[in-house]
Design a protein around this motif. Structure first.
Motif, PDB file in Angstrom:
ATOM      1  N   GLY A 142      46.834  64.833  91.404  1.00  0.00           N
ATOM      2  CA  GLY A 142      46.838  66.256  91.730  1.00  0.00           C
ATOM      3  C   GLY A 142      46.604  66.504  93.210  1.00  0.00           C
ATOM      4  O   GLY A 142      47.229  67.376  93.820  1.00  0.00           O
ATOM      5  N   LYS A 143      45.704  65.747  93.808  1.00  0.00           N
ATOM      6  CA  LYS A 143      45.433  65.880  95.240  1.00  0.00           C
ATOM      7  C   LYS A 143      46.669  65.537  96.067  1.00  0.00           C
ATOM      8  O   LYS A 143      47.024  66.238  97.017  1.00  0.00           O
ATOM      9  CB  LYS A 143      44.266  64.967  95.626  1.00  0.00           C
ATOM     10  N   LYS A 144      47.344  64.455  95.697  1.00  0.00           N
ATOM     11  CA  LYS A 144      48.523  64.031  96.450  1.00  0.00           C
ATOM     12  C   LYS A 144      49.689  64.991  96.221  1.00  0.00           C
ATOM     13  O   LYS A 144      50.483  65.246  97.142  1.00  0.00           O
ATOM     14  CB  LYS A 144      48.903  62.605  96.050  1.00  0.00           C
ATOM     15  N   LEU A 145      49.792  65.520  95.000  1.00  0.00           N
ATOM     16  CA  LEU A 145      50.865  66.466  94.739  1.00  0.00           C
ATOM     17  C   LEU A 145      50.690  67.738  95.561  1.00  0.00           C
ATOM     18  O   LEU A 145      51.658  68.286  96.110  1.00  0.00           O
ATOM     19  CB  LEU A 145      50.921  66.806  93.244  1.00  0.00           C
ATOM     20  N   LEU A 146      49.452  68.226  95.668  1.00  0.00           N
ATOM     21  CA  LEU A 146      49.184  69.379  96.523  1.00  0.00           C
ATOM     22  C   LEU A 146      49.616  69.089  97.956  1.00  0.00           C
ATOM     23  O   LEU A 146      50.253  69.922  98.614  1.00  0.00           O
ATOM     24  CB  LEU A 146      47.698  69.740  96.478  1.00  0.00           C
ATOM     25  N   SER A 147      49.294  67.913  98.449  1.00  0.00           N
ATOM     26  CA  SER A 147      49.699  67.540  99.807  1.00  0.00           C
ATOM     27  C   SER A 147      51.215  67.557  99.959  1.00  0.00           C
ATOM     28  O   SER A 147      51.748  68.009 100.987  1.00  0.00           O
ATOM     29  CB  SER A 147      49.163  66.144 100.146  1.00  0.00           C
ATOM     30  N   CYS A 148      51.924  67.086  98.942  1.00  0.00           N
ATOM     31  CA  CYS A 148      53.386  67.087  98.988  1.00  0.00           C
ATOM     32  C   CYS A 148      53.937  68.508  99.036  1.00  0.00           C
ATOM     33  O   CYS A 148      54.911  68.783  99.756  1.00  0.00           O
ATOM     34  CB  CYS A 148      53.956  66.351  97.781  1.00  0.00           C
ATOM     35  N   VAL A 149      53.321  69.423  98.281  1.00  0.00           N
ATOM     36  CA  VAL A 149      53.772  70.812  98.289  1.00  0.00           C
ATOM     37  C   VAL A 149      53.592  71.408  99.683  1.00  0.00           C
ATOM     38  O   VAL A 149      54.457  72.135 100.189  1.00  0.00           O
ATOM     39  CB  VAL A 149      53.027  71.645  97.227  1.00  0.00           C
ATOM     40  N   VAL A 150      52.469  71.107 100.328  1.00  0.00           N
ATOM     41  CA  VAL A 150      52.246  71.567 101.705  1.00  0.00           C
ATOM     42  C   VAL A 150      53.389  71.090 102.599  1.00  0.00           C
ATOM     43  O   VAL A 150      53.968  71.864 103.373  1.00  0.00           O
ATOM     44  CB  VAL A 150      50.899  71.053 102.248  1.00  0.00           C
ATOM     45  N   TYR A 151      53.725  69.824 102.487  1.00  0.00           N
ATOM     46  CA  TYR A 151      54.771  69.238 103.323  1.00  0.00           C
ATOM     47  C   TYR A 151      56.120  69.897 103.075  1.00  0.00           C
ATOM     48  O   TYR A 151      56.869  70.202 104.016  1.00  0.00           O
ATOM     49  CB  TYR A 151      54.862  67.727 103.060  1.00  0.00           C
ATOM     50  N   LEU A 152      56.437  70.147 101.810  1.00  0.00           N
ATOM     51  CA  LEU A 152      57.728  70.736 101.461  1.00  0.00           C
ATOM     52  C   LEU A 152      57.828  72.179 101.951  1.00  0.00           C
ATOM     53  O   LEU A 152      58.888  72.627 102.412  1.00  0.00           O
ATOM     54  CB  LEU A 152      57.941  70.651  99.955  1.00  0.00           C
ATOM     55  N   LEU A 153      56.729  72.939 101.846  1.00  0.00           N
ATOM     56  CA  LEU A 153      56.734  74.313 102.353  1.00  0.00           C
ATOM     57  C   LEU A 153      56.929  74.334 103.866  1.00  0.00           C
ATOM     58  O   LEU A 153      57.637  75.193 104.411  1.00  0.00           O
ATOM     59  CB  LEU A 153      55.450  75.030 101.960  1.00  0.00           C
ATOM     60  N   ASP A 154      56.290  73.403 104.534  1.00  0.00           N
ATOM     61  CA  ASP A 154      56.450  73.307 105.987  1.00  0.00           C
ATOM     62  C   ASP A 154      57.880  72.948 106.356  1.00  0.00           C
ATOM     63  O   ASP A 154      58.483  73.531 107.270  1.00  0.00           O
ATOM     64  CB  ASP A 154      55.483  72.264 106.537  1.00  0.00           C
ATOM     65  N   ALA A 155      58.474  71.997 105.624  1.00  0.00           N
ATOM     66  CA  ALA A 155      59.858  71.582 105.900  1.00  0.00           C
ATOM     67  C   ALA A 155      60.818  72.738 105.657  1.00  0.00           C
ATOM     68  O   ALA A 155      61.765  72.932 106.434  1.00  0.00           O
ATOM     69  CB  ALA A 155      60.222  70.387 105.016  1.00  0.00           C
ATOM     70  N   HIS A 156      60.578  73.513 104.614  1.00  0.00           N
ATOM     71  CA  HIS A 156      61.450  74.653 104.332  1.00  0.00           C
ATOM     72  C   HIS A 156      61.392  75.674 105.473  1.00  0.00           C
ATOM     73  O   HIS A 156      62.431  76.196 105.905  1.00  0.00           O
ATOM     74  CB  HIS A 156      61.055  75.316 103.017  1.00  0.00           C
ATOM     75  N   ALA A 157      60.193  75.936 105.943  1.00  0.00           N
ATOM     76  CA  ALA A 157      60.040  76.906 107.029  1.00  0.00           C
ATOM     77  C   ALA A 157      60.759  76.464 108.306  1.00  0.00           C
ATOM     78  O   ALA A 157      61.264  77.278 109.076  1.00  0.00           O
ATOM     79  CB  ALA A 157      58.554  77.141 107.319  1.00  0.00           C
ATOM     80  N   LYS A 158      60.826  75.166 108.523  1.00  0.00           N
ATOM     81  CA  LYS A 158      61.402  74.636 109.769  1.00  0.00           C
ATOM     82  C   LYS A 158      62.912  74.361 109.661  1.00  0.00           C
ATOM     83  O   LYS A 158      63.641  74.556 110.650  1.00  0.00           O
ATOM     84  CB  LYS A 158      60.706  73.325 110.158  1.00  0.00           C
ATOM     85  N   TYR A 159      63.369  73.905 108.478  1.00  0.00           N
ATOM     86  CA  TYR A 159      64.717  73.356 108.424  1.00  0.00           C
ATOM     87  C   TYR A 159      65.684  74.019 107.445  1.00  0.00           C
ATOM     88  O   TYR A 159      66.889  73.786 107.533  1.00  0.00           O
ATOM     89  CB  TYR A 159      64.636  71.860 108.096  1.00  0.00           C
ATOM     90  N   ALA A 160      65.173  74.821 106.522  1.00  0.00           N
ATOM     91  CA  ALA A 160      66.079  75.396 105.502  1.00  0.00           C
ATOM     92  C   ALA A 160      67.034  76.409 106.115  1.00  0.00           C
ATOM     93  O   ALA A 160      66.679  77.143 107.030  1.00  0.00           O
ATOM     94  CB  ALA A 160      65.256  76.050 104.406  1.00  0.00           C
TER      95      ALA A 160
END
Length: 473
Positions: free
Chosen positions: A455-473
């Motif tokens: 669960g801790k690592k999955l939360l970290s992955c969600v943070v990363y994906l939201l950041d990537a979306h904001a920058k590259y989508a």
């Protein structure tokens, strides 16, 4: 500004230990069942108690630009509706995050000693209790992923979070809210659902498809009054025997193969994904709680995955008209009813399936008996759209950063009714469907647990994906 990976890890570990686990434990201990399973859900106050606990926690996080409300429509279960304003100065898009807070029935007597569906217990790195992994954690992970970005002063998109109260009942109430608040939701370019599963606890898993489901009651009636079996048997055909014949039209009793009218052609790239997933999981079927010498349908992991995710299957989930053996007399019964749960391929429409099932089961009944298949519930399947390059890159980097392993695509055998609806409403959106339901986590069953470290690592992955979306989508 670049995302600091180590800070994300530290944030996730701390927030899970200090905030998520304590509040999630309180949520687990509320026996709020989904409307389908609790006829008094609207009056006993349990749904309201769960909703208020979660909503109050959200407000306490002091996320910049966040607004959280409990939305209610008369006669249906409430939702938590959260919006977070964008902090980007240009090219802001909307991300929709989804979860649910209703629960399956407890199955109280079947839980292991020391465990209980409404008692939060941490043991061997797992948080036990009904609804933690399915799917109470989702609101915590969604809100904290946004907070993690803000703590690093990362510019982010606009977010809409919806936590519904009828998912375990087929999302029967959700459409009304989505229609009513369509303007406030907007048009998402990314949809994140945290109500799915994972093949192991060692890497990031992406759900690529979901099977549909159709359930109904199949009844065979041969008499208006029951008869002594000594006088009727051999003359009157048994309703149970006719039932067996009718079901055998649908599902071959020897092979388990279902009528070809419920099959679809499996896309070649989904077959390739299943093979890659099989390489990762190996003999995953050994993790089931097999009784005695019972064997799987096949020992080929790739074929088992395709069976689970793209081929139709039939389960008999209930029976009526047959007395308990303690008071069963020598009687030719008037009728037999079974409840069938039929899992459908992701791309097969429920209309086509419904028509085929009625024809297969009801046409030309043996001996002219009355055979009726009453469809009770349907939920469409879903096949994810093609993943865009920015998302494929971000998924791989997130899995490597927080798990040190590549991400994996897999289909799920179950259904998330809301995904099909979102896919139709927002055909241009990208989807991230993932979750904590891994090996032996037992969603809907006894001893349901949430794997805390995952669960801790999955939360970290969600943070990363939201950041990537904001920058590259």
């Amino acid at each position: 500004m670049s995302l600091n990976i180590e800070q994300v890890k530290e944030f996730s570990n701390k927030t899970w230990e200090e905030s998520i686990i304590p509040t999630l434990s309180k949520y687990i201990e509320i026996p709020n069942q989904s409307p389908q399973y609790d006829p008094e859900w609207a009056t006993n106050g349990l749904t309201e108690k769960a909703v208020e606990l979660l909503n109050n926690w959200v407000l306490e996080q002091n996320v910049k630009g966040l607004k959280s409300e409990i939305k209610k429509i008369e006669g249906i279960s409430p939702i938590i509706f959260i919006t977070v304003e964008s902090t980007k100065t240009e090219n802001s898009k909307t991300v929709f995050l989804y979860g649910h807070m209703d629960k399956q029935p407890p199955l109280t007597s079947e839980w292991a000693e020391g465990l209980h569906p409404y008692k939060a217990v941490i043991k061997d790195g797992k948080l036990y209790g009904r609804g933690g992994a399915d799917d109470g954690y989702s609101i915590f992970a969604s809100v904290m992923a946004i907070k993690a970005l803000q703590e690093q002063n990362i510019s982010h998109d606009r977010y809409v979070i919806v936590i519904e109260g009828s998912e375990e009942s087929g999302s029967i109430h959700l459409t009304q809210y989505i229609d009513k608040y369509q303007e406030e939701i907007g048009t998402p370019s990314l949809i994140v659902c945290l109500d799915s599963g994972c093949g192991n606890y060692e890497q990031l898993w992406m759900t690529s498809s979901l099977r549909g489901v159709l359930s109904g009651d199949l009844t065979v009636k041969v008499l208006d009054e029951a008869c002594h079996s000594g006088s009727a048997s051999g003359i009157v055909p048994s309703s149970f025997r006719i039932l067996r014949q009718v079901i055998d039209r649908l599902e071959n009793q020897i092979t388990g193969e279902v009528d070809k009218r419920l099959h679809v052609e499996i896309p070649s790239y989904r077959i390739d994904q299943a093979k890659k997933c099989a390489e990762v999981l190996g003999d995953f079927y050994k993790s089931y709680s097999w009784h005695g010498n019972t064997q799987p349908i096949t020992t080929d992991p790739a074929e088992l995955l395709l069976n689970k995710t793209w081929r139709p299957t039939v389960c008999t989930t209930g029976v009526d008209g047959i007395p308990h053996i303690s008071n069963a007399g020598n009687v030719m019964r008037t009728q037999t009813t079974v409840q069938l749960s039929i899992r459908l391929p992701p791309s097969l429409t429920v209309d086509v399936a419904s028509k085929a099932l009625k024809e297969i089961l009801e046409s030309n009944p043996p001996y002219g008996a009355e055979v009726i298949f009453n469809i009770v519930d349907v939920a469409a399947g879903w096949d994810a759209p093609a993943v865009k390059p920015w998302l494929e890159k971000a998924l791989g980097e997130a899995s490597q950063n927080f798990f040190n392993k590549p991400h994996v695509y897999t289909g799920e055998g179950g259904s998330i009714p809301f995904m099909g609806m979102l896919g139709e409403k927002f055909p241009e959106a990208q989807f991230v469907i993932t979750g904590l339901l891994g090996p032996q986590s037992n969603a809907h069953g006894p001893n349901e647990f949430l794997h805390i470290d995952f669960g801790k690592k999955l939360l970290s992955c969600v943070v990363y994906l939201l950041d990537a979306h904001a920058k590259y989508a």
